[in-house]
Design a protein around this motif. Structure first.
Motif, PDB file in Angstrom:
ATOM      1  N   MET A 408      -2.616 -16.147   4.118  1.00  3.53           N
ATOM      2  CA  MET A 408      -2.490 -14.815   4.951  1.00  3.53           C
ATOM      3  C   MET A 408      -1.007 -14.556   4.921  1.00  3.53           C
ATOM      4  O   MET A 408      -0.070 -15.396   5.301  1.00  3.53           O
ATOM      5  N   VAL A 409      -0.732 -13.130   4.555  1.00  5.60           N
ATOM      6  CA  VAL A 409       0.697 -12.843   4.875  1.00  5.60           C
ATOM      7  C   VAL A 409       0.685 -11.635   5.561  1.00  5.60           C
ATOM      8  O   VAL A 409      -0.041 -10.671   5.463  1.00  5.60           O
ATOM      9  N   GLY A 410       1.289 -11.661   6.855  1.00  4.62           N
ATOM     10  CA  GLY A 410       1.149 -10.794   7.801  1.00  4.62           C
ATOM     11  C   GLY A 410       2.409  -9.561   7.823  1.00  4.62           C
ATOM     12  O   GLY A 410       2.215  -8.758   8.679  1.00  4.62           O
ATOM     13  N   GLY A 411       2.978  -9.783   6.726  1.00  6.23           N
ATOM     14  CA  GLY A 411       4.261  -8.749   6.377  1.00  6.23           C
ATOM     15  C   GLY A 411       5.106  -9.305   5.479  1.00  6.23           C
ATOM     16  O   GLY A 411       5.238 -10.303   4.957  1.00  6.23           O
ATOM     17  N   ARG A 412       6.272  -8.565   5.356  1.00 10.49           N
ATOM     18  CA  ARG A 412       7.139  -8.768   4.220  1.00 10.49           C
ATOM     19  C   ARG A 412       8.203  -9.916   4.521  1.00 10.49           C
ATOM     20  O   ARG A 412       8.478 -10.555   3.707  1.00 10.49           O
ATOM     21  N   LYS A 413       8.291 -10.087   5.704  1.00 11.13           N
ATOM     22  CA  LYS A 413       9.033 -11.215   6.107  1.00 11.13           C
ATOM     23  C   LYS A 413       8.198 -12.469   6.271  1.00 11.13           C
ATOM     24  O   LYS A 413       7.527 -12.961   7.181  1.00 11.13           O
ATOM     25  N   THR A 414       8.184 -13.121   5.274  1.00 11.29           N
ATOM     26  CA  THR A 414       6.757 -14.262   4.848  1.00 11.29           C
ATOM     27  C   THR A 414       7.331 -15.447   5.670  1.00 11.29           C
ATOM     28  O   THR A 414       6.347 -16.270   5.887  1.00 11.29           O
ATOM     29  N   SER A 415       8.600 -15.751   6.001  1.00 12.10           N
ATOM     30  CA  SER A 415       9.164 -16.955   6.316  1.00 12.10           C
ATOM     31  C   SER A 415       8.892 -17.138   7.965  1.00 12.10           C
ATOM     32  O   SER A 415       9.159 -18.251   8.441  1.00 12.10           O
ATOM     33  N   ILE A 416       8.530 -16.185   8.522  1.00 17.13           N
ATOM     34  CA  ILE A 416       8.438 -16.230  10.260  1.00 17.13           C
ATOM     35  C   ILE A 416       7.130 -15.538  10.348  1.00 17.13           C
ATOM     36  O   ILE A 416       6.366 -14.737   9.732  1.00 17.13           O
ATOM     37  N   GLY A 417       6.952 -15.715  11.839  1.00 17.44           N
ATOM     38  CA  GLY A 417       5.548 -15.138  12.454  1.00 17.44           C
ATOM     39  C   GLY A 417       5.870 -13.673  12.957  1.00 17.44           C
ATOM     40  O   GLY A 417       6.811 -13.009  12.588  1.00 17.44           O
ATOM     41  N   GLY A 418       5.418 -13.438  13.977  1.00 17.58           N
ATOM     42  CA  GLY A 418       5.590 -12.261  14.588  1.00 17.58           C
ATOM     43  C   GLY A 418       4.116 -11.444  14.682  1.00 17.58           C
ATOM     44  O   GLY A 418       2.991 -11.664  14.562  1.00 17.58           O
ATOM     45  N   PHE A 419       4.453 -10.099  14.416  1.00 14.21           N
ATOM     46  CA  PHE A 419       3.384  -9.127  14.509  1.00 14.21           C
ATOM     47  C   PHE A 419       2.838  -9.219  13.150  1.00 14.21           C
ATOM     48  O   PHE A 419       3.086  -8.989  12.021  1.00 14.21           O
ATOM     49  N   ASN A 420       1.151  -9.532  13.031  1.00  8.14           N
ATOM     50  CA  ASN A 420       0.780 -10.132  12.157  1.00  8.14           C
ATOM     51  C   ASN A 420      -0.158  -8.883  11.878  1.00  8.14           C
ATOM     52  O   ASN A 420      -1.147  -8.600  12.385  1.00  8.14           O
ATOM     53  N   ARG A 421      -0.053  -8.218  10.722  1.00 14.14           N
ATOM     54  CA  ARG A 421      -0.639  -7.000  10.042  1.00 14.14           C
ATOM     55  C   ARG A 421      -1.870  -7.403   9.479  1.00 14.14           C
ATOM     56  O   ARG A 421      -2.649  -6.319   9.404  1.00 14.14           O
ATOM     57  N   ALA A 422      -2.015  -8.480   9.173  1.00 13.28           N
ATOM     58  CA  ALA A 422      -3.444  -8.943   8.610  1.00 13.28           C
ATOM     59  C   ALA A 422      -4.590  -8.964   9.900  1.00 13.28           C
ATOM     60  O   ALA A 422      -5.554  -8.790   9.308  1.00 13.28           O
ATOM     61  N   THR A 423      -4.135  -9.350  10.789  1.00 18.02           N
ATOM     62  CA  THR A 423      -5.083  -9.619  11.812  1.00 18.02           C
ATOM     63  C   THR A 423      -4.998  -8.664  13.281  1.00 18.02           C
ATOM     64  O   THR A 423      -5.741  -8.567  13.998  1.00 18.02           O
ATOM     65  N   MET A 424      -3.754  -8.031  13.185  1.00 17.89           N
ATOM     66  CA  MET A 424      -3.604  -7.484  14.565  1.00 17.89           C
ATOM     67  C   MET A 424      -3.715  -5.647  14.421  1.00 17.89           C
ATOM     68  O   MET A 424      -3.874  -5.092  15.271  1.00 17.89           O
ATOM     69  N   ALA A 425      -3.276  -5.494  13.143  1.00 20.62           N
ATOM     70  CA  ALA A 425      -3.259  -4.129  12.974  1.00 20.62           C
ATOM     71  C   ALA A 425      -4.425  -3.371  12.473  1.00 20.62           C
ATOM     72  O   ALA A 425      -4.948  -3.777  11.704  1.00 20.62           O
ATOM     73  N   LEU A 426      -4.929  -2.505  13.297  1.00 20.38           N
ATOM     74  CA  LEU A 426      -6.059  -1.765  13.114  1.00 20.38           C
ATOM     75  C   LEU A 426      -5.971  -0.436  12.421  1.00 20.38           C
ATOM     76  O   LEU A 426      -5.031   0.543  13.089  1.00 20.38           O
ATOM     77  N   ARG A 427      -6.261  -0.220  11.164  1.00 24.45           N
ATOM     78  CA  ARG A 427      -5.961   0.848  10.463  1.00 24.45           C
ATOM     79  C   ARG A 427      -7.064   1.582   9.816  1.00 24.45           C
ATOM     80  O   ARG A 427      -8.001   0.841   9.653  1.00 24.45           O
ATOM     81  N   GLN A 428      -7.015   2.811   9.576  1.00 21.29           N
ATOM     82  CA  GLN A 428      -8.292   3.624   8.916  1.00 21.29           C
ATOM     83  C   GLN A 428      -8.389   2.990   7.643  1.00 21.29           C
ATOM     84  O   GLN A 428      -7.457   2.707   6.909  1.00 21.29           O
ATOM     85  N   THR A 429      -9.628   2.872   7.264  1.00 20.13           N
ATOM     86  CA  THR A 429      -9.882   2.147   5.776  1.00 20.13           C
ATOM     87  C   THR A 429     -10.116   2.903   4.513  1.00 20.13           C
ATOM     88  O   THR A 429      -9.900   2.402   3.396  1.00 20.13           O
ATOM     89  N   GLY A 430     -10.394   4.315   5.053  1.00 21.93           N
ATOM     90  CA  GLY A 430     -10.365   5.280   3.630  1.00 21.93           C
ATOM     91  C   GLY A 430     -11.645   5.149   2.988  1.00 21.93           C
ATOM     92  O   GLY A 430     -12.583   4.325   3.368  1.00 21.93           O
TER      93      GLY A 430
END
Length: 723
Positions: A408-430
């Motif tokens: 799992m990669v939640g953002g470009r800053k892979t060495s830290i945690g924080g806001f996890n775009r893989a699990t927290m970001a609700l985005r339109q799926t298209g």
């Protein structure tokens, strides 16, 4: 006159002063030096002003002496009583070794190897009397070279610290404090004040108060240190210090730090490793090797020099240690899996994870090799294909068909945690949502060769007015098969199929596959107007790969207390109930392979592997997706801006597909290709004719003549039955 044997009395002058006592004879002056003592005294007393000043000075000295001696006596008494007070309250050494207020969580990957830590780690108790010499000597050389020669407070050390502070332009007590190891240990013990949640708003506030350096607190610290010296031996004090000192990365004590950074016990560290650990005492975050290894090594070399100067290392041994600097363990060096670890921590109850007071071991589905593959792929694409300085973000999830998340990669800053775009970001799926539209049709009995007319199409939506979808290329393509419609991601056929099979069917199937966020109610449902997280989207695609069963993504395999064998909780997730038939799922896999072979996802091709997937691009290009799978793994990629800013020149079939391919090339390195579980339909010329028709009608080939006539009529009305 004749003498009668008596002596003649001496002649004495007659008295000149009557009625007064004759003055006593004065003694001859004692000779001192040149014999001028009497003259000096006479001169001093001859001047009354000098005599007065001298007398006043002597009186002041006597007064100061009397007051000072009494104050000193009173101070000594007060200090003695204070030392005795603390002495009586000090507990046994064994009760002071683990000073954590919270427990720790150690996370193991799918192979049983440690990959992450959370909370405050305590590796176990070590003793100054039995620990290897290197860490003990490194601490003494760095923090308190006269440790074994003072009584808890080192006046020489304080004086030296004051001199250094003044020379560097600071206040006398700002900067270097001259604290002994005993005083530092007293501070670690918070001067005997235990953490009370009722008194302190948080542990951070409590610890901040413990670290205050006011004069009053320094005085109390000195008294407490002297009480410790009276209560414990030097080695016992050092033992407390070695076990309680914070050394960064959540490690409390040298044993935990040695395991955290080097994967070994404190009894096994080399001089260079011991010097690196001792270097953390000054500033654990600044000198943490996981933050800046080079800076940490430079600090370690300085400490090796101190160890040599103080006789703990020979010149030869110091040179060897400097030539062979400490190397981080593989787990510490990779620093991977931060987003995954944070996500898994939320899978268990807080009292066993984030707020645990116990030491907990969590076994997970994490795969370090796959995580590195994902991180390297993301970094490579952004470095080579994305404009420098771009603020665009991306997220990646890799999982098995049963929902076991491997990376799992939640953002470009892979060495830290924080806001996890893989699990927290609700985005339109298209358009990444479209496979679930066709899943509903296939589950109702349609085949991939069923046709639908791609033509101008308008729906009158109650309360919203007329809705007319358009294709991405703003063209119409006539009659197309369901496979072609998905392959080229045509919008009009997707909406017409959704309306034909019934939006509620589409909503139900999508929700059962795990896309259970607020799904759109209108016809735009078919075009991905609803929102989802990347992990749920990837899990839904895993359900297609595994034959049509729902999937709940999971990362926690089991959780147990450290030292216990029986887990307190087990896996929470995996495969669930069937959503669509296996035949429908295999047909859908075939349709999705055509997206890669000849459709919008061609940039995701993998040499030697069958790949199925779907691109997704939302309106104004605010979100771009690619989700797909091989027979081994499912992977999802999302790309966009955190503030929903539209992207320029990005579609799901572009950079997200590139990232997906780079991830999966690395993931499948060394694996033997396996075919996808798909059902290839008969050629269109040999297959029975099928048309998409309204929801609620009988499936093709079934029912009586009247039903078939009605189907044809409704098909003409909806425009799905034209040649």
């Amino acid at each position: 006159m004749s003498s009668k044997g008596r002596r003649t009395p001496p002649l004495v002058a007659e008295r000149r002063y009557t009625g007064k006592k004759a003055p006593a004879k004065k003694r001859a002056p004692t000779r001192r030096g040149s014999g001028g003592g009497r003259r000096r005294t006479a001169r001093r007393h001859s001047n009354p002003v000098v005599a007065a000043i001298t007398g006043l000075f002597r009186w002041i000295l006597r007064l100061v002496w009397r007051i000072g001696s009494r104050l000193a006596l009173m101070t000594a008494l007060v200090v003695g009583l204070a030392v005795l007070y603390f002495h009586v309250q000090l507990p046994p050494v064994s009760a002071l070794l683990d000073g954590r207020n919270r427990g720790s969580v150690t996370l193991l990957d799918r192979h049983g190897e440690v990959f992450a830590w959370r909370g405050e780690q305590f590796g176990g108790q070590i003793s100054a009397g039995t620990v290897a010499p290197a860490p003990k000597h490194a601490v003494i050389a760095t923090e308190d070279r006269r440790f074994y020669r003072h009584f808890g407070v080192d006046p020489l050390g304080v004086a030296g610290a004051v001199r250094i502070n003044l020379s560097e332009g600071r206040g006398p007590f700002s900067g270097h404090g001259g604290s002994t190891i005993t005083q530092q240990t007293a501070k670690l013990l918070c001067l005997g004040v235990a953490y009370d949640p009722k008194q302190w708003k948080s542990e951070a506030e409590y610890e901040a108060d413990c670290r205050r350096t006011t004069l009053g607190r320094k005085a109390k610290e000195a008294v407490y240190a002297m009480a410790m010296e009276a209560k414990y031996t030097k080695d016992e004090i050092l033992t407390i210090y070695l076990n309680r000192a914070y050394l960064g990365a959540g490690a409390r004590g040298f044993e935990a730090a040695a395991q955290r950074y080097f994967g070994k016990s404190a009894n096994q560290v080399t001089p260079s490793e011991a010097a690196m650990l001792a270097g953390l005492l000054k500033a654990p975050t600044t000198y943490a090797p996981t933050n800046n290894l080079e800076r940490s090594r430079n600090r370690a070399n300085l400490i090796l020099g101190l160890m040599q100067d103080q006789g703990y290392l020979s010149a030869k041994d110091a040179a060897i240690a400097k030539a062979n600097p400490a190397v981080l363990s593989q787990a510490a060096e990779s620093r991977s899996g931060g987003y995954f670890a944070d996500w898994v921590m939320g899978a268990g109850p807080d009292f066993l994870t984030r707020d645990t007071t116990e030491d907990v071991i969590i076994r997970t589905t994490f795969d370090a090799r796959l995580q590195k593959a994902a991180e390297d792929a993301l970094r490579d694409v952004f470095e080579t294909k994305v404009k420098p300085g771009s603020k665009a973000e991306a997220a990646i999830v890799v999982m098995s068909a049963d929902g076991a998340v491997r990376a799992m990669v939640g953002g470009r800053k892979t060495s830290i945690g924080g806001f996890n775009r893989a699990t927290m970001a609700l985005r339109q799926t298209g358009s990444a949502f479209k496979p679930f539209v066709y899943a509903a049709a296939l589950d109702l009995g349609f085949t991939p060769n069923a046709t639908v007319e791609d033509e101008p199409y308008t729906i009158n939506v109650p309360g919203s007015g007329r809705y007319s979808p358009e294709n991405y290329d703003r063209r119409f393509h006539g009659r197309v098969t369901l496979t072609e419609a998905l392959q080229h991601s045509y919008n009009i056929p997707a909406v017409k199929v959704s309306e034909s099979v019934g939006r509620e069917n589409v909503r139900r199937i999508a929700a059962d596959f795990g896309l259970d966020s607020d799904l759109a109610l209108g016809p735009a449902l078919a075009l991905g107007a609803s929102e989802s997280t990347l992990i749920n989207m990837t899990g839904a695609y895993a359900g297609i790969l595994n034959g049509g069963s729902s999937v709940t993504p999971y990362g926690l395999v089991d959780l147990r207390l450290k030292g216990e064998r029986e887990p307190l909780m087990g896996q929470d997730g995996g495969m669930g109930e069937r959503v669509i038939s296996e035949r429908a799922a295999r047909s859908l896999v075939y349709m999705m392979t055509r997206v890669i072979e000849a459709g919008t996802g061609q940039r995701a091709k993998l040499p030697g592997w069958q790949v199925a997937g779907k691109t997704g691009t939302t309106s104004a290009v605010r979100d771009a997706w690619f989700v797909g799978f091989t027979a081994e793994y499912v992977a999802g990629v999302w790309m966009g801006y955190d503030d929903n800013t539209p992207m320029s020149g990005v579609t799901g079939g572009g950079l997200p597909a590139d990232i997906w391919r780079e991830v999966m090339v690395r993931v499948h390195d060394g694996l033997t290709p396996r075919p996808l579980p798909m059902l290839v339909p008969e050629p269109p010329e040999n297959a029975p004719r099928q048309e998409a028709r309204p929801h609620g009608e009988a499936r093709p080939g079934g029912g009586d003549m009247a039903e078939r006539i009605l189907q044809e009529v409704l098909g003409v009305i909806l425009g799905t039955n034209r040649n």
